[in-house]
Design a protein around this motif. Sequence first.
Motif, short mmCIF file in Angstrom:
data_model
loop_
_atom_site.label_atom_id
_atom_site.label_comp_id
_atom_site.label_asym_id
_atom_site.label_seq_id
_atom_site.Cartn_x
_atom_site.Cartn_y
_atom_site.Cartn_z
N ALA A 57 -27.44 -58.94 8.55
CA ALA A 57 -27.62 -59.71 9.65
C ALA A 57 -25.70 -60.18 10.75
N VAL A 58 -25.12 -59.50 11.89
CA VAL A 58 -24.31 -58.96 12.31
C VAL A 58 -24.07 -59.48 13.73
N ARG A 59 -22.23 -59.33 13.89
CA ARG A 59 -22.60 -59.55 15.59
C ARG A 59 -22.68 -58.53 16.12
N THR A 73 -32.04 -43.34 6.25
CA THR A 73 -32.77 -42.03 5.56
C THR A 73 -32.27 -41.06 4.65
N GLY A 74 -32.01 -42.38 3.29
CA GLY A 74 -31.95 -42.31 2.15
C GLY A 74 -32.52 -42.58 1.27
N LEU A 75 -34.31 -42.64 2.16
CA LEU A 75 -34.80 -43.69 1.23
C LEU A 75 -36.35 -43.59 1.39
N ASP A 76 -36.66 -43.87 0.69
CA ASP A 76 -37.98 -43.21 0.10
C ASP A 76 -38.46 -43.80 1.23
N SER A 77 -38.77 -45.23 1.87
CA SER A 77 -39.20 -46.03 3.46
C SER A 77 -38.39 -46.82 3.67
N PRO A 78 -38.46 -46.83 5.21
CA PRO A 78 -36.88 -47.57 5.40
C PRO A 78 -37.30 -48.98 5.56
N ARG A 79 -35.43 -49.54 4.41
CA ARG A 79 -35.43 -51.30 3.65
C ARG A 79 -34.74 -52.15 4.42
N VAL A 80 -33.61 -51.62 5.45
CA VAL A 80 -33.15 -52.02 5.55
C VAL A 80 -33.32 -52.41 7.13
N THR A 81 -33.20 -53.41 8.05
CA THR A 81 -33.23 -54.10 9.84
C THR A 81 -31.91 -55.21 9.74
N VAL A 82 -32.06 -55.24 10.69
CA VAL A 82 -30.46 -56.14 12.21
C VAL A 82 -31.33 -57.14 12.50
N ALA A 83 -30.51 -57.75 12.56
CA ALA A 83 -30.51 -59.63 13.47
C ALA A 83 -29.42 -59.50 13.59
N HIS A 84 -28.79 -60.21 15.08
CA HIS A 84 -27.90 -60.93 15.28
C HIS A 84 -27.32 -62.20 14.56
N LEU A 85 -26.35 -62.16 14.94
CA LEU A 85 -26.04 -63.33 13.75
C LEU A 85 -24.10 -63.53 14.77
N ASP A 86 -24.07 -64.42 14.86
CA ASP A 86 -22.68 -65.26 15.37
C ASP A 86 -21.97 -65.94 14.19
N LEU A 87 -21.30 -66.41 13.41
CA LEU A 87 -20.78 -67.28 12.32
C LEU A 87 -20.07 -68.17 13.03
N SER A 92 -26.08 -69.85 17.33
CA SER A 92 -26.82 -68.02 16.61
C SER A 92 -27.11 -68.91 15.15
N VAL A 93 -26.59 -69.06 14.54
CA VAL A 93 -27.04 -69.55 12.95
C VAL A 93 -28.22 -70.09 13.53
N ARG A 94 -28.41 -71.19 14.73
CA ARG A 94 -29.64 -71.65 13.72
C ARG A 94 -31.25 -70.85 14.14
N ARG A 95 -30.93 -70.87 15.77
CA ARG A 95 -31.83 -69.61 15.65
C ARG A 95 -31.91 -68.56 15.00
N PHE A 96 -31.46 -67.61 14.22
CA PHE A 96 -31.54 -66.46 12.78
C PHE A 96 -32.16 -67.20 12.08
N ALA A 97 -31.88 -68.77 11.36
CA ALA A 97 -32.40 -69.50 10.60
C ALA A 97 -33.89 -69.10 11.02
N ALA A 98 -34.49 -69.89 13.10
CA ALA A 98 -35.59 -70.30 12.81
C ALA A 98 -36.72 -68.67 13.10
N GLU A 99 -35.78 -67.29 12.66
CA GLU A 99 -36.61 -66.49 13.40
C GLU A 99 -36.36 -65.99 11.62
N TRP A 100 -36.29 -66.19 10.95
CA TRP A 100 -36.47 -65.74 9.56
C TRP A 100 -37.76 -67.01 8.46
N GLY A 101 -37.68 -67.91 9.05
CA GLY A 101 -39.08 -68.59 9.00
C GLY A 101 -38.62 -69.38 7.23
N LYS A 102 -39.67 -69.48 7.24
CA LYS A 102 -39.91 -69.68 5.56
C LYS A 102 -40.35 -69.01 4.88
#
Length: 312
Positions: A57-59, A73-87, A92-102
């Motif tokens: 979670a990054v700005r 690139t160094g893994l057998d399958s992609p495991r790292v994803t990215v989302a915007h977060l400005d603490l 921005s925090v609320r949007r990030f959490a809503a996108e994660w869900g439950k």
Amino acid sequence: MTHDLITSSFNAVSTAAEVVDGNDLHGKRLIVTGGSSGIGIETARALAGAGADVLIAVRNPEAGRSVADDINTGLDSPRVTVAHLDLADLSSVRRFAAEWGKKPLHALIHNAGIMATPLTRTGSGWELQFATNHLGHFALANALHHALAAANGARIVSVSSRGHLRSPVEFDDINFLERAYDPWLAYGQSKTANVLFAVEANRRWADDGITANALHPGGIMTNLVRHLPEDVIDGFRTDPAAVYKTPEQGAATSVFVATSPLLEQIGGRYFEDCNQALPYDGGPEPVGVADHALDPEAALRLWDVSEHAISR
């Protein structure tokens, strides 16, 4: 301390990869804030290398995608994803959490931070270091509480600093409205807040299967120092008494707290060099944890202040 100290075979020179070696994290979902620079990169790399699905979670999502591509690139399958977060921006925090869900969240690593910035206030009037290092993470953890509880054994990892020794949380003037602004005292109280958060979150949420611990990663020359004058940075680099960790070593304690079987159902503690810290003895060596950072009354007061701050 009244409880047994958690000790391990790891130390100041252990790396994140060494700490997580032997842990199978397949099927685990983790979030690392500030995962596109410094020890955040190496934290994400080690966790993904052990099989975890890691969201950084990054700005700056563009920088985050570059890091994710490099790790994947160094893994057998992609495991790292990215989302915007400005603490520093609660919307921005609320949007990030809503996108994660439950969906279950197995570990939330509060890694992002700023240090010794010039006096700056958020739109709500909070001093920027306190707002970013503490309030943003406080809001994030609360917004993701259901996801953490759904994991049935989730961990919150609060990256503090030995900087917490500089100052307790000054509840009468958190925002430096009455006292002269000191960037290091502001940083110190924000890092104390990181520990106090872990103390109170653990007390409140242990029955939900959520534990929380704090840590000092060690001294590492990362872009955390970007707000400091060049002569101060040069002084850090040339200080013959200074001992710095590599980013891989700096990420080790975060990964230890997030994954070690030694910390099953253990929370409300502070770690350094992959071991639980002893109490600070008041001497010149900045080692150990200050009493003011583990004070349960201060932890409860901070929680109340923080709830009020994020509700406005």
